[in-house]
Structures are given as C-alpha cells and as structure tokens.
Design a protein around this motif. Structure first.
Motif, PDB file in Angstrom:
ATOM      1  N   ILE A 105       0.784  -1.092  -0.034  1.00 31.02           N
ATOM      2  CA  ILE A 105       0.030   0.185  -0.017  1.00 31.02           C
ATOM      3  C   ILE A 105       0.806   1.437   0.096  1.00 31.02           C
ATOM      4  O   ILE A 105       0.504   2.241  -0.659  1.00 31.02           O
ATOM      5  CB  ILE A 105      -0.870  -0.006   1.181  1.00 31.02           C
ATOM      6  CG1 ILE A 105      -2.088  -0.977   0.908  1.00 31.02           C
ATOM      7  CG2 ILE A 105      -1.323   1.474   1.337  1.00 31.02           C
ATOM      8  CD1 ILE A 105      -2.771  -1.246   2.290  1.00 31.02           C
ATOM      9  N   PHE A 106       1.974   1.339   0.909  1.00 36.14           N
ATOM     10  CA  PHE A 106       2.863   2.457   0.645  1.00 36.14           C
ATOM     11  C   PHE A 106       3.529   2.538  -0.544  1.00 36.14           C
ATOM     12  O   PHE A 106       3.811   3.649  -1.044  1.00 36.14           O
ATOM     13  CB  PHE A 106       3.835   2.141   2.046  1.00 36.14           C
ATOM     14  CG  PHE A 106       3.308   2.977   3.162  1.00 36.14           C
ATOM     15  CD1 PHE A 106       3.730   4.086   3.595  1.00 36.14           C
ATOM     16  CD2 PHE A 106       2.487   2.126   4.009  1.00 36.14           C
ATOM     17  CE1 PHE A 106       3.208   4.603   4.955  1.00 36.14           C
ATOM     18  CE2 PHE A 106       1.890   2.644   5.111  1.00 36.14           C
ATOM     19  CZ  PHE A 106       2.240   3.997   5.744  1.00 36.14           C
ATOM     20  N   SER A 107       3.668   1.264  -1.305  1.00 34.05           N
ATOM     21  CA  SER A 107       4.543   1.512  -2.556  1.00 34.05           C
ATOM     22  C   SER A 107       3.370   2.094  -3.385  1.00 34.05           C
ATOM     23  O   SER A 107       3.684   2.799  -4.426  1.00 34.05           O
ATOM     24  CB  SER A 107       4.955   0.174  -2.884  1.00 34.05           C
ATOM     25  OG  SER A 107       5.861  -0.688  -1.972  1.00 34.05           O
ATOM     26  N   ILE A 108       2.265   1.705  -3.457  1.00 33.26           N
ATOM     27  CA  ILE A 108       1.148   2.040  -4.118  1.00 33.26           C
ATOM     28  C   ILE A 108       0.945   3.753  -4.052  1.00 33.26           C
ATOM     29  O   ILE A 108       0.840   4.474  -5.198  1.00 33.26           O
ATOM     30  CB  ILE A 108      -0.362   1.601  -3.918  1.00 33.26           C
ATOM     31  CG1 ILE A 108      -0.103   0.066  -4.537  1.00 33.26           C
ATOM     32  CG2 ILE A 108      -1.259   2.306  -4.755  1.00 33.26           C
ATOM     33  CD1 ILE A 108      -1.131  -0.741  -4.114  1.00 33.26           C
ATOM     34  N   ARG A 109       0.940   4.052  -2.739  1.00 34.29           N
ATOM     35  CA  ARG A 109       1.020   5.702  -2.511  1.00 34.29           C
ATOM     36  C   ARG A 109       2.063   6.183  -3.217  1.00 34.29           C
ATOM     37  O   ARG A 109       1.905   7.331  -3.901  1.00 34.29           O
ATOM     38  CB  ARG A 109       0.824   5.679  -0.935  1.00 34.29           C
ATOM     39  CG  ARG A 109       0.665   7.286  -0.806  1.00 34.29           C
ATOM     40  CD  ARG A 109       0.428   7.357   0.783  1.00 34.29           C
ATOM     41  NE  ARG A 109       0.110   8.736   1.260  1.00 34.29           N
ATOM     42  CZ  ARG A 109       1.008   9.788   1.413  1.00 34.29           C
ATOM     43  NH1 ARG A 109       2.353   9.408   1.148  1.00 34.29           N
ATOM     44  NH2 ARG A 109       0.590  11.026   1.469  1.00 34.29           N
ATOM     45  N   ALA A 110       3.357   5.618  -2.775  1.00 29.08           N
ATOM     46  CA  ALA A 110       4.506   6.642  -3.461  1.00 29.08           C
ATOM     47  C   ALA A 110       4.604   6.687  -4.913  1.00 29.08           C
ATOM     48  O   ALA A 110       4.919   7.470  -5.650  1.00 29.08           O
ATOM     49  CB  ALA A 110       5.799   5.867  -2.858  1.00 29.08           C
ATOM     50  N   SER A 111       3.978   5.383  -5.672  1.00 26.43           N
ATOM     51  CA  SER A 111       4.034   5.290  -6.959  1.00 26.43           C
ATOM     52  C   SER A 111       2.813   6.312  -7.747  1.00 26.43           C
ATOM     53  O   SER A 111       3.323   6.776  -8.678  1.00 26.43           O
ATOM     54  CB  SER A 111       3.817   4.009  -7.543  1.00 26.43           C
ATOM     55  OG  SER A 111       4.636   2.688  -7.097  1.00 26.43           O
ATOM     56  N   LEU A 112       1.780   6.226  -7.137  1.00 20.41           N
ATOM     57  CA  LEU A 112       0.785   7.244  -7.605  1.00 20.41           C
ATOM     58  C   LEU A 112       1.155   8.699  -7.308  1.00 20.41           C
ATOM     59  O   LEU A 112       0.885   9.505  -8.095  1.00 20.41           O
ATOM     60  CB  LEU A 112      -0.636   7.021  -6.751  1.00 20.41           C
ATOM     61  CG  LEU A 112      -1.257   5.846  -7.125  1.00 20.41           C
ATOM     62  CD1 LEU A 112      -2.501   5.596  -6.221  1.00 20.41           C
ATOM     63  CD2 LEU A 112      -1.581   5.399  -8.526  1.00 20.41           C
ATOM     64  N   GLN A 113       1.988   8.909  -6.176  1.00 15.95           N
ATOM     65  CA  GLN A 113       2.320  10.285  -5.985  1.00 15.95           C
ATOM     66  C   GLN A 113       3.353  10.649  -6.979  1.00 15.95           C
ATOM     67  O   GLN A 113       3.336  11.861  -7.650  1.00 15.95           O
ATOM     68  CB  GLN A 113       2.858  10.605  -4.553  1.00 15.95           C
ATOM     69  CG  GLN A 113       2.058  10.460  -3.519  1.00 15.95           C
ATOM     70  CD  GLN A 113       0.860  11.655  -3.603  1.00 15.95           C
ATOM     71  OE1 GLN A 113       0.913  12.839  -4.140  1.00 15.95           O
ATOM     72  NE2 GLN A 113      -0.561  11.572  -2.942  1.00 15.95           N
ATOM     73  N   GLN A 114       4.248   9.702  -7.393  1.00 16.65           N
ATOM     74  CA  GLN A 114       5.154  10.077  -8.368  1.00 16.65           C
ATOM     75  C   GLN A 114       4.613  10.327  -9.586  1.00 16.65           C
ATOM     76  O   GLN A 114       5.109  11.074 -10.559  1.00 16.65           O
ATOM     77  CB  GLN A 114       6.439   9.030  -8.454  1.00 16.65           C
ATOM     78  CG  GLN A 114       7.377   9.221  -9.258  1.00 16.65           C
ATOM     79  CD  GLN A 114       8.082  10.298  -9.168  1.00 16.65           C
ATOM     80  OE1 GLN A 114       8.578  10.681  -7.876  1.00 16.65           O
ATOM     81  NE2 GLN A 114       8.670  11.135  -9.977  1.00 16.65           N
ATOM     82  N   THR A 115       3.509   9.618  -9.910  1.00 13.58           N
ATOM     83  CA  THR A 115       2.988   9.453 -11.331  1.00 13.58           C
ATOM     84  C   THR A 115       2.366  10.757 -11.390  1.00 13.58           C
ATOM     85  O   THR A 115       2.212  11.268 -12.623  1.00 13.58           O
ATOM     86  CB  THR A 115       1.980   8.253 -11.295  1.00 13.58           C
ATOM     87  OG1 THR A 115       2.426   7.066 -11.270  1.00 13.58           O
ATOM     88  CG2 THR A 115       1.114   8.264 -12.732  1.00 13.58           C
ATOM     89  N   LEU A 116       1.687  11.128 -10.158  1.00 14.40           N
ATOM     90  CA  LEU A 116       0.997  12.764 -10.314  1.00 14.40           C
ATOM     91  C   LEU A 116       2.036  13.777 -10.515  1.00 14.40           C
ATOM     92  O   LEU A 116       1.720  14.607 -11.448  1.00 14.40           O
ATOM     93  CB  LEU A 116       0.276  12.773  -8.848  1.00 14.40           C
ATOM     94  CG  LEU A 116      -0.386  14.201  -8.752  1.00 14.40           C
ATOM     95  CD1 LEU A 116      -1.420  14.544  -9.850  1.00 14.40           C
ATOM     96  CD2 LEU A 116      -0.837  14.162  -7.357  1.00 14.40           C
TER      97      LEU A 116
END
Length: 452
Positions: A105-116
């Motif tokens: 979940i923390f990886s998803i959050r970091a990935s989505l923020q970087q994608t944003l």
C-alpha cells in the motif's frame, strides 16, 4: 450521499463465512486428534514428540550457536519458536500477509504520487484562467505580462467536443485544448504515437482518460469530433497519460482557430510565475483573476496547479486510506493470532518453565525468553512479507494505476513503508507476547508441580 443501505446479500455472505470459517479451521486439528492411538498418547515425549533437531531448520538453528555468539536465553527462544512448525506457519501467514499488504500500500501511494508529479509536469504552468468566450491573444497576454512576479504567459484555444462513434451515438464531453506546437508549458508524457508538430492540421492527441469510454481508439485512427455543432474528421497521432483531469484532447492552435472561426483568439490564459510555491500560486491566481475581471474579461474559472494537485491527491488518499484500513485489520488479526499462539506455547511448556525456575531461572529471564520468541516471529513475518511485497506491490500498483489512469503508472518500492512496518510489527509482537510472557514469568515451582 444516497443514505445508509444494508445489502442483504453482503450480510448473507458474512453469516456464511462466520459460521463456516471456524468449522473449516477446526477440521484438520479435530481429525488429527481423533486419530491419535492410545499407545501414541501414552508414549508422548512432549513438545515436538522428542524430534526437535532432526529437521533441516532445527539443525540450522542448533548450528547458529557455533557461528554467532548466542546466549542461552536466545538459544531457547530460537528453539521454542520452531518447535511447533505448523502452528508457527499459521501465525506467520496472517502476519506476513499484513506485512505484504502494508508495504504494498505504501508502494502504491509512493508510485501514485510520483505518477501525479510526472503527469502534472506536462502542465508546466502555475495559474490557469479560462474565459467564457475567446479574446484576442495580444490583449490576454498584455493584461498580465507586466505584472510583478509573472515570468511568462501563453494563450490556448479551448472548447468542448463529442466523438461521433461509427454507430452514430455520441460520447461524453471531451475538453479540447489548442496549444501551439512549440508551447513551453507542455511536457507531455506519451504513451504511444507522437506530439503535435508545426503544420499539423486535423491532428489530435488524446489522453488516456478518453479511452475510459472510447476504448476502440488507437494511434492512426481517423475519428469524428463534433466541435461547435459541426462534425469534422481528425487523425489520432498520439496518446498521452492522463491523471484524473478528465477526457482531454490536444489540437493545433492555428487549425482550431479555423475550425471555430476564432483566428488568433484564445479562451485560456496560462501563467508561469517566478515563485512557483502553492502559496504564491494561490495569491497570484486571485490577483490575476481580479485583474482580468476589472478589465472586462468574463472569467469562467481560475485554477492553480497546486489546487489541481491537492484535488487529485485527495482522490488518491481516499483509496490509500481504504487499503491501509485493510492492512491495519490484518495486523490486528495477526497480533491476536500471535497472542493466542504464545499463550498456547506457554501453556504447553508449563512444566519446562517450572524446571527452569527450579534450577535458578529468574522472572526476567523467563520474561525475556517468551518476549524474544514473539519478536522473532514478528521479524520473520516482516522478512517474508517484504519479499512477497516486491512482486505484489508492483502488480497492485499496476492494477490500481490502470484502473485510475488507464495507463501504466511510475512504480516505486516504498523502503520507508517497509521500515515503518518493521517498527510496527516488532511493537505488535512485543505487545502480543507480553501477557503470555508475564504469566510465564510469574509461575511458581509449586504451581508447576501441581499442573496437570
């Protein structure tokens, strides 16, 4: 918004699971228990049936003391951890799943923020002002170009369109932006195809959000768009990654002016500031909006990149919080399971603990042995969960990204999430082991001798 609604189907599923899960969990232990013969029961050698040290895992644990200087209490904790391997495995499954989901979940959050962050870089401006109608580009730029703190101003065409499908039906609205091909305020992230070029006429670039409802569109296709009530054919030359900004299409500024009869006129003003902080964006955005209104411009909307980022981040955070709640629930269940495991282990080793007390083991020594055993289980679950999180986080990130953005997101493994869960699981293991450990440390020799 529609009010509270109790789904009877979901309730039925919960009832079935709550009644069947305990029965299914008890089947194997019950069958194993009723198959024990009288001879096996009488000749029971204690924990592990006297076979500890025969398996590969046991031999590795025993050999550790010859490689690493391990004190006697830690040796006992290691041995006790792996005595009941089936029970250990069941405990590790829940804790490891919690570790995997939490880190993922923390990886998803970091990935989505970087994608944003990556996606918003192709909107390389700070303030966007949209007008109710088009104005001369020179007039739009002249109003704010001399304003202190303004670095650059661009004007774009703007409008809405609907795709006319081959069967005659129409799509939902698609927001059309018409920048110049040499715009410095666009850094598009291409998924396929190319970006607009000087001289392009009916070329169009769409974002992946358009594909949410128009899945059949591919690079090279000729599509029909209804703009200002008139149908025109366009050639899809590229697809860029969207980021929850809705369905967008990008066309050449000059050609769009011909289509809409608005030559050298624009409906969007984009401003890049010297100070690009969100706080300054908000202040300057309001100042620019008021300046346009005072000059007779009919402003439809003013938005800063900081506001857009906050809006999209809120959508991401809702999903992350929901997934994080699942991980916390798994962690709580895992902690309760570990507490039950440690309690049973202490109960089974009551006589053993009494022997250690009889030969001089202190309360603190017994307490440390049991606590260390729980912490070792927590540490193993973290290691297993971390290894499982490597592929799992990538798969989950890809799944969430494709569902939200219709494109592969930028993947980042969250090292910080793994470290945070290590701290949490060690605390969880310590708390879950404390009550059984305290009970074990308070056992007296008299209680042990009278234990049956």
């Amino acid at each position: 918004m529609g009010g509270l609604h109790l789904d009877l189907q979901v309730l039925l599923v919960q009832v079935v699971i709550s009644l069947s899960a305990p029965v299914l969990a008890a089947v194997v232990p019950i069958l194993r228990g009723v198959r024990v013969t009288v001879r096996e029961a009488i000749s029971e050698h204690g924990l592990g049936k006297g076979h500890f040290g025969h398996s590969l895992v046991d031999r590795v644990i025993v050999a550790l003391r010859h490689v690493i200087p391990i004190g006697r209490p830690l040796q006992i904790s290691l041995r006790n951890t792996f005595r009941r391997k089936a029970r250990l495995l069941l405990t590790l499954i829940t804790l490891s799943l919690a570790s995997t989901i939490f880190i993922s979940i923390f990886s998803i959050r970091a990935s989505l923020q970087q994608t944003l962050d990556d996606a918003l870089t192709y909107f390389d401006y700070d303030v966007q002002v949209i007008f109710d109608r088009s104005y001369r580009t020179a007039r739009i730029q002249g109003q704010v170009m001399g304003l202190p703190g303004v670095e650059e101003v661009e004007t774009w065409g703007f409008g809405t369109a609907r795709r006319v499908r081959p069967d005659g039906t129409e799509s939902d609205n698609i927001i059309v932006y018409a920048p110049r091909p040499d715009s410095t305020m666009l850094n598009p992230i291409l998924v396929s195809g190319r970006w607009l070029q000087p001289g392009d006429a009916n070329a169009v670039v769409i974002n992946t959000d358009v594909l949410g409802t128009e899945e059949d569109i591919q690079v090279g296709d000729t599509i029909t768009l209804k703009v200002d009530g008139k149908e025109r054919t366009w050639v899809v030359v590229g697809i860029v990654r969207g980021v929850l900004t809705g369905a967008n299409a990008f066309v050449n500024f000059d050609y769009f002016g011909q289509v809409t009869n608005a030559i050298d006129r624009a409906q969007v003003s984009l401003v890049r500031l010297d100070d690009r902080s969100p706080e300054n964006q908000k202040v300057m955005g309001e100042r620019i909006e008021n300046l346009y209104r005072r000059s007779g411009f009919r402003v439809q909307q003013m938005q800063t990149i900081g506001q857009l980022r906050a809006t999209i981040s809120t959508v991401f955070d809702v999903i992350i919080l929901f997934l994080l709640a699942m991980a916390v629930l798994l962690g709580v269940v895992g902690g309760l399971g570990l507490m039950g495991t440690m309690s049973i282990n202490v109960l089974e080793r009551t006589r053993e603990i009494g022997v250690m007390r009889a030969i001089g083991a202190s309360n603190n020594a017994i307490l440390r042995i049991v606590l260390t055993e729980g912490v070792i289980i927590g540490l193993i679950s973290w290691m297993v969960g971390g290894l499982l999180a490597l592929p799992a986080s990538r798969i989950l990130t890809m799944t969430v990204g494709m569902a939200l953005l219709r494109a592969a997101p930028t993947y980042i493994f969250s090292t910080g999430g793994a470290i945070l869960w290590l701290v949490i699981v060690l605390l969880l293991a310590g708390v879950a082991s404390f009550l059984p450990a305290r009970r074990a440390s308070q056992l007296t020799v008299r209680e042990v001798l009278s234990y049956e």
